[in-house]
Design a protein around this motif. Structure first.
Motif, PDB file in Angstrom:
ATOM      1  N   ASP A   1      39.720  40.192  72.912  1.00 16.68           N
ATOM      2  CA  ASP A   1      39.715  38.729  72.852  1.00 16.68           C
ATOM      3  C   ASP A   1      38.676  38.192  71.869  1.00 16.68           C
ATOM      4  O   ASP A   1      38.930  37.210  71.159  1.00 16.68           O
ATOM      5  CB  ASP A   1      39.457  38.140  74.238  1.00 16.68           C
ATOM      6  CG  ASP A   1      40.658  38.252  75.152  1.00 16.68           C
ATOM      7  OD1 ASP A   1      41.699  38.772  74.713  1.00 16.68           O
ATOM      8  OD2 ASP A   1      40.551  37.835  76.314  1.00 16.68           O
TER       9      ASP A   1
ATOM     10  N   VAL B   1      47.044  38.498  72.013  1.00 17.08           N
ATOM     11  CA  VAL B   1      46.274  39.434  71.189  1.00 17.08           C
ATOM     12  C   VAL B   1      47.174  40.538  70.654  1.00 17.08           C
ATOM     13  O   VAL B   1      47.060  40.940  69.487  1.00 17.08           O
ATOM     14  CB  VAL B   1      45.097  40.014  72.006  1.00 17.08           C
ATOM     15  CG1 VAL B   1      44.415  41.146  71.240  1.00 17.08           C
ATOM     16  CG2 VAL B   1      44.090  38.918  72.328  1.00 17.08           C
TER      17      VAL B   1
ATOM     18  N   SER C   1      39.471  35.922  68.695  1.00 17.63           N
ATOM     19  CA  SER C   1      38.958  34.552  68.730  1.00 17.63           C
ATOM     20  C   SER C   1      38.224  34.195  67.441  1.00 17.63           C
ATOM     21  O   SER C   1      38.394  33.105  66.892  1.00 17.63           O
ATOM     22  CB  SER C   1      38.030  34.381  69.932  1.00 17.63           C
ATOM     23  OG  SER C   1      37.391  33.126  69.900  1.00 17.63           O
TER      24      SER C   1
ATOM     25  N   ASP D   1      35.601  36.577  75.018  1.00 18.98           N
ATOM     26  CA  ASP D   1      35.257  37.025  76.363  1.00 18.98           C
ATOM     27  C   ASP D   1      33.748  37.110  76.562  1.00 18.98           C
ATOM     28  O   ASP D   1      33.277  37.731  77.524  1.00 18.98           O
ATOM     29  CB  ASP D   1      35.894  38.388  76.649  1.00 18.98           C
ATOM     30  CG  ASP D   1      35.421  39.469  75.677  1.00 18.98           C
ATOM     31  OD1 ASP D   1      34.836  39.123  74.636  1.00 18.98           O
ATOM     32  OD2 ASP D   1      35.638  40.659  75.956  1.00 18.98           O
TER      33      ASP D   1
ATOM     34  N   ILE E   1      42.708  31.616  71.173  1.00 19.43           N
ATOM     35  CA  ILE E   1      42.256  32.741  71.987  1.00 19.43           C
ATOM     36  C   ILE E   1      40.757  32.600  72.187  1.00 19.43           C
ATOM     37  O   ILE E   1      39.998  32.507  71.226  1.00 19.43           O
ATOM     38  CB  ILE E   1      42.587  34.080  71.312  1.00 19.43           C
ATOM     39  CG1 ILE E   1      44.095  34.198  71.081  1.00 19.43           C
ATOM     40  CG2 ILE E   1      42.078  35.249  72.154  1.00 19.43           C
ATOM     41  CD1 ILE E   1      44.492  35.369  70.218  1.00 19.43           C
TER      42      ILE E   1
ATOM     43  N   ARG F   1      46.133  40.890  76.419  1.00 16.83           N
ATOM     44  CA  ARG F   1      46.954  39.696  76.604  1.00 16.83           C
ATOM     45  C   ARG F   1      48.039  39.687  75.528  1.00 16.83           C
ATOM     46  O   ARG F   1      47.855  40.215  74.423  1.00 16.83           O
ATOM     47  CB  ARG F   1      46.123  38.427  76.604  1.00 16.83           C
ATOM     48  CG  ARG F   1      45.452  38.063  75.336  1.00 16.83           C
ATOM     49  CD  ARG F   1      44.692  36.745  75.459  1.00 16.83           C
ATOM     50  NE  ARG F   1      43.488  36.856  76.276  1.00 16.83           N
ATOM     51  CZ  ARG F   1      43.347  36.295  77.481  1.00 16.83           C
ATOM     52  NH1 ARG F   1      44.317  35.567  78.003  1.00 16.83           N
ATOM     53  NH2 ARG F   1      42.224  36.438  78.157  1.00 16.83           N
TER      54      ARG F   1
END
Length: 355
Positions: free
Chosen positions: A194, A272, A198, A215, A212, A269
């Motif tokens: 993530d 991703v 991101s 984390d 996104i 996810r």
């Protein structure tokens, strides 16, 4: 009777310009005002009356937590400074806390050194400092000392941060990358990749509709719960630059074991996974800032998984593979298509400046 003279309360300076100038690094009043206004006001207690060139600790108080000190340092140069789910300040605090925690240490104190580019907006610095302070407070960690330098335009990109952390390792806790044994389960605490996704999305180079979130998180409480439930845990590493693939190769090489993982078991996810397919990236190498890789003995895997899944930062925990007695240092993956492939350590950079 002797009466102690009360300490004179220190008056904090204030910055009265919108952006950093070279004078703010010159050692005079402008620098004092910048440090007071942006950093001391965020990090120090409200009644702080004096600043020394070092933080001082009571050794007896430290020893109550354990019998060994853990010490780590890290530099943060992420681009952009702010991204979904975090910013460079939160990243610096969480990253250093996690580097202590994966060794079994209780994180206690951080230092913060900041290199600032001339022309950087004061308000941007305030946001970064407040983010660091809030993240540290919520983690029960104190930022106790630091340094500030200002460089001319173009010598750095707005803000670079170096944080150093001190923690204490409790007695009977022994974690090490060389401790993995054949049969151990390889666990992760949730969705991978993530942070790397991101950062690339936040740069605006790609017209992607999906946002996104990173984390980025401090994992010491999760790790503490894991070690209480599975005290035989051999090794914990945070999968930052180079992703899970790099960590697995380091573990396999240091411990002299093979590691085999299952592609179908790796938690990702959908966004991703699709993101990586579009760009030709391998999610195994994407950076994480809130994920750990653990080697747990077979008899403690169930306890470890249930404990991880009971914590908000471990809700997606999964067993992704096993250590074996095959070729020492070799990491392989069972693919979706039934074949096997070697998972090497990352060569070069998939994404620049992700932390």
């Amino acid at each position: 009777m002797n009466i102690l003279k009360p300490l004179r309360k220190r008056v904090l300076g204030r910055v009265h310009v919108p952006a950093v100038t070279l004078a703010h690094g010159g050692g005079g009043k402008a620098m004092k005002d910048l440090i007071d206004d942006v950093f001391v006001s965020a990090f120090a207690p409200l009644d702080a009356h004096v600043l020394e060139d070092q933080a001082r600790f009571d050794l007896a108080a430290l020893a109550r937590h354990g019998d060994r000190l853990a010490f780590t340092t890290d530099a943060f140069v992420v681009d952009p400074l702010f991204f979904p789910g975090g910013d460079i300040g939160k990243l610096a605090v969480c990253g250093t806390i996690n580097d202590l925690a994966v060794g079994g240490a209780l994180p206690l104190y951080l230092s913060c050194a900041v290199v600032i580019e001339e022309g950087t907006k004061i308000e941007l610095l305030r946001q970064v400092a407040m983010s660091m302070a809030e993240t540290a407070r919520s983690a029960g960690v104190s930022i106790v000392t630091g340094d500030t330098k200002v460089v001319q335009r173009g010598a750095c990109d707005k803000v670079f941060i170096t944080t150093t952390g001190i923690g204490v390792i409790p007695q009977n806790v022994s974690l090490g990358i060389e401790g993995v044994r054949p049969g151990d389960g390889i666990l992760v605490n949730g969705l991978l990749g993530d942070h790397g996704a991101s950062i690339l999305c936040a740069r605006g180079d790609l017209a992607l509709d999906t946002e996104i979130e990173s984390d980025c998180a401090a994992l010491h409480e999760l790790i503490g719960a894991l070690l209480r439930a599975a005290p035989g845990t051999r090794c914990i590493r945070d999968a930052t630059r180079g992703g899970i693939a790099t960590v697995l190769n380091e573990m396999a090489e240091a411990s002299g074991v093979s590691i085999d993982i299952d592609e179908a078991a790796i938690p990702l996810r959908d966004e991703v996974r699709g993101f990586c397919e579009i760009l030709g990236l391998d999610p195994l190498y994407l950076a994480n800032e809130g994920k750990i890789v653990m080697a747990v003995p077979p008899e403690e895997i169930d306890a470890a998984l249930s404990t991880l899944r009971a914590h908000p930062l471990g809700a997606g925990a999964a067993i992704v593979g096993r250590a074996g007695s095959g070729e020492a240092g070799r990491v392989t993956m069972q693919t979706f298509f039934g074949g096997r492939r070697i998972v090497d350590m990352l060569v070069g950079e998939q994404l620049p400046r992700i932390c």
